[in-house]
Scaffold this motif. Sequence first.
Motif, PDB file in Angstrom:
ATOM      1  N   ASP A   1      17.457  -7.925  16.342  1.00  0.00           N
ATOM      2  CA  ASP A   1      16.557  -9.448  16.534  1.00  0.00           C
ATOM      3  C   ASP A   1      15.180  -8.532  16.652  1.00  0.00           C
ATOM      4  N   SER A   2      14.586  -7.459  16.213  1.00  0.00           N
ATOM      5  CA  SER A   2      13.596  -6.889  16.336  1.00  0.00           C
ATOM      6  C   SER A   2      12.867  -7.718  15.421  1.00  0.00           C
ATOM      7  N   ALA A   3      11.356  -7.816  15.453  1.00  0.00           N
ATOM      8  CA  ALA A   3      10.241  -8.416  14.454  1.00  0.00           C
ATOM      9  C   ALA A   3      10.222  -7.503  13.277  1.00  0.00           C
ATOM     10  N   LEU A   4      10.752  -6.151  13.619  1.00  0.00           N
ATOM     11  CA  LEU A   4      10.815  -5.122  12.331  1.00  0.00           C
ATOM     12  C   LEU A   4      12.149  -5.141  11.473  1.00  0.00           C
ATOM     13  N   ALA A   5      13.152  -6.002  12.026  1.00  0.00           N
ATOM     14  CA  ALA A   5      14.280  -5.829  11.348  1.00  0.00           C
ATOM     15  C   ALA A   5      14.514  -6.399   9.963  1.00  0.00           C
ATOM     16  N   PRO A   6      13.759  -7.280   9.682  1.00  0.00           N
ATOM     17  CA  PRO A   6      13.619  -7.807   8.091  1.00  0.00           C
ATOM     18  C   PRO A   6      12.948  -6.815   7.362  1.00  0.00           C
TER      19      PRO A   6
ATOM     20  N   LEU B   1      15.724  -0.570   3.804  1.00  0.00           N
ATOM     21  CA  LEU B   1      17.039  -0.156   3.328  1.00  0.00           C
ATOM     22  C   LEU B   1      17.365  -0.370   1.911  1.00  0.00           C
ATOM     23  N   GLY B   2      17.302  -1.657   1.336  1.00  0.00           N
ATOM     24  CA  GLY B   2      17.303  -1.928   0.113  1.00  0.00           C
ATOM     25  C   GLY B   2      16.649  -0.816  -0.993  1.00  0.00           C
ATOM     26  N   ASN B   3      15.530  -0.786  -0.531  1.00  0.00           N
ATOM     27  CA  ASN B   3      14.325   0.058  -1.307  1.00  0.00           C
ATOM     28  C   ASN B   3      15.157   1.359  -1.454  1.00  0.00           C
TER      29      ASN B   3
ATOM     30  N   ARG C   1      18.994   5.058  -7.116  1.00  0.00           N
ATOM     31  CA  ARG C   1      19.391   4.375  -8.304  1.00  0.00           C
ATOM     32  C   ARG C   1      21.054   4.084  -7.876  1.00  0.00           C
ATOM     33  N   ASN C   2      21.145   3.394  -6.668  1.00  0.00           N
ATOM     34  CA  ASN C   2      22.165   2.800  -6.464  1.00  0.00           C
ATOM     35  C   ASN C   2      21.997   1.313  -6.165  1.00  0.00           C
ATOM     36  N   CYS C   3      22.147   0.717  -7.434  1.00  0.00           N
ATOM     37  CA  CYS C   3      21.755  -0.864  -7.465  1.00  0.00           C
ATOM     38  C   CYS C   3      22.652  -1.614  -6.642  1.00  0.00           C
ATOM     39  N   THR C   4      24.112  -1.244  -6.706  1.00  0.00           N
ATOM     40  CA  THR C   4      25.096  -2.069  -5.814  1.00  0.00           C
ATOM     41  C   THR C   4      24.796  -2.206  -4.407  1.00  0.00           C
ATOM     42  N   LYS C   5      24.504  -1.123  -3.830  1.00  0.00           N
ATOM     43  CA  LYS C   5      24.285  -1.148  -2.340  1.00  0.00           C
ATOM     44  C   LYS C   5      22.518  -1.677  -2.171  1.00  0.00           C
ATOM     45  N   ALA C   6      21.786  -1.392  -3.235  1.00  0.00           N
ATOM     46  CA  ALA C   6      20.394  -2.309  -2.909  1.00  0.00           C
ATOM     47  C   ALA C   6      20.686  -3.716  -3.040  1.00  0.00           C
ATOM     48  N   ILE C   7      21.607  -3.987  -3.938  1.00  0.00           N
ATOM     49  CA  ILE C   7      21.518  -5.543  -3.748  1.00  0.00           C
ATOM     50  C   ILE C   7      22.333  -6.250  -2.483  1.00  0.00           C
ATOM     51  N   GLU C   8      23.199  -5.339  -2.163  1.00  0.00           N
ATOM     52  CA  GLU C   8      23.845  -5.831  -0.825  1.00  0.00           C
ATOM     53  C   GLU C   8      23.003  -5.755   0.128  1.00  0.00           C
ATOM     54  N   ALA C   9      22.115  -4.616   0.274  1.00  0.00           N
ATOM     55  CA  ALA C   9      21.099  -4.715   1.482  1.00  0.00           C
ATOM     56  C   ALA C   9      20.072  -5.790   1.300  1.00  0.00           C
ATOM     57  N   GLN C  10      19.407  -6.257   0.221  1.00  0.00           N
ATOM     58  CA  GLN C  10      18.660  -7.162  -0.152  1.00  0.00           C
ATOM     59  C   GLN C  10      19.263  -8.593   0.101  1.00  0.00           C
ATOM     60  N   SER C  11      20.425  -8.765  -0.214  1.00  0.00           N
ATOM     61  CA  SER C  11      20.968  -9.997   0.080  1.00  0.00           C
ATOM     62  C   SER C  11      21.189 -10.464   1.392  1.00  0.00           C
ATOM     63  N   PHE C  12      21.219  -9.217   2.342  1.00  0.00           N
ATOM     64  CA  PHE C  12      21.315  -9.549   3.826  1.00  0.00           C
ATOM     65  C   PHE C  12      19.851  -9.880   4.385  1.00  0.00           C
TER      66      PHE C  12
ATOM     67  N   LEU D   1      13.318 -10.728  -5.527  1.00  0.00           N
ATOM     68  CA  LEU D   1      13.001 -10.244  -6.745  1.00  0.00           C
ATOM     69  C   LEU D   1      13.435  -8.712  -6.805  1.00  0.00           C
ATOM     70  N   ALA D   2      13.781  -7.799  -5.875  1.00  0.00           N
ATOM     71  CA  ALA D   2      14.401  -6.764  -6.156  1.00  0.00           C
ATOM     72  C   ALA D   2      15.932  -6.724  -6.406  1.00  0.00           C
ATOM     73  N   ILE D   3      16.584  -7.843  -5.946  1.00  0.00           N
ATOM     74  CA  ILE D   3      17.787  -8.206  -6.287  1.00  0.00           C
ATOM     75  C   ILE D   3      17.896  -8.395  -7.997  1.00  0.00           C
ATOM     76  N   ALA D   4      16.879  -9.210  -8.379  1.00  0.00           N
ATOM     77  CA  ALA D   4      16.932  -9.579  -9.802  1.00  0.00           C
ATOM     78  C   ALA D   4      16.661  -8.323 -10.690  1.00  0.00           C
ATOM     79  N   SER D   5      15.753  -7.502 -10.214  1.00  0.00           N
ATOM     80  CA  SER D   5      15.706  -6.203 -10.962  1.00  0.00           C
ATOM     81  C   SER D   5      16.719  -5.547 -10.967  1.00  0.00           C
ATOM     82  N   CYS D   6      17.498  -5.394  -9.899  1.00  0.00           N
ATOM     83  CA  CYS D   6      18.783  -4.541  -9.978  1.00  0.00           C
ATOM     84  C   CYS D   6      19.958  -5.086 -10.775  1.00  0.00           C
ATOM     85  N   GLN D   7      19.811  -6.481 -10.650  1.00  0.00           N
ATOM     86  CA  GLN D   7      20.831  -7.159 -11.804  1.00  0.00           C
ATOM     87  C   GLN D   7      20.430  -6.897 -13.186  1.00  0.00           C
ATOM     88  N   GLN D   8      19.086  -6.862 -13.421  1.00  0.00           N
ATOM     89  CA  GLN D   8      18.718  -6.554 -14.532  1.00  0.00           C
ATOM     90  C   GLN D   8      19.248  -5.036 -15.177  1.00  0.00           C
ATOM     91  N   GLU D   9      18.949  -4.098 -14.307  1.00  0.00           N
ATOM     92  CA  GLU D   9      19.513  -2.756 -14.743  1.00  0.00           C
ATOM     93  C   GLU D   9      20.952  -2.585 -14.876  1.00  0.00           C
TER      94      GLU D   9
END
Length: 248
Positions: A160-165, A171-173, A179-190, A206-214
């Motif tokens: 619940d920290s202001a810095l959590a988002p 974390l996704g980045n 080069r682990n797009c699967t985990k990146a998408i999971e983290a950014q989806s959260f 935007l980051a999710i879309a980039s990973c989906q493209q790759e």
Amino acid sequence: MLRRLPLGFLIAAALATTPAWALFDDKEARQWITDLKASSEARFDQQAKAQLDLATQIQRQAEEIARLRGQIETLSYELEQARKRQQDFYLDLDSRLRRLEPHSTSTLPTGESGNAAQPVPQAAPGAESAEYDAALELFRNGKYPAAAKAFKTFVEQHPDSALAPNAQFWLGNSWYAQRNCTKAIEAQSFVVSRYPQSDKAPDALLAIASCQQELGNSKGATQSWQQLLEKYPSAPAADKARERLKKK
């Protein structure tokens, strides 16, 4: 008394013991040798030409492979430089936004979806800020596995920290940098689902879309860009989403 042998038998025996070349006169023998030599030389020339052509093709292919390898290395370098510039941009933006964070609890207006307004968390205490900065420093120095671990720990300990988002976004980045797009998408989806009011949510889409493209999921990337435009039409990331949709 010896029996007289038939004449035909004597001729056949004589022919069997006579060398083949003796059946021809000198002119015919020389012509036969000349033809044989010419035929052999012709076959040799054909084989030599075929081998030369093959060697030339192999050389050309090797040169083409070397050229393509050089292009790949150049593009890889340029892509890596672009990623670093993007990371620097986000790091700088992250620092700027943190200076503008509210220092008291307030309430956001109700969203278009009709969801109840969510309270803005109080500014992070000094200890939390130090932990976050330490994780960000790991990312800045290219220590992506360690950064991922640090950001994950931060989110788990301070959900619940202001810095959590921000921590969840980085974390996704960190996963993407590995080069682990699967985990990146999971983290950014959260980020999108847990912190939809955060300014990191549109960047996460935007980051999710980039990973989906790759990953070759062009349909998923299109849906993510459209979702970004629907939910956050005025966000800076929306401009990039519009550009990329136009290029499709």
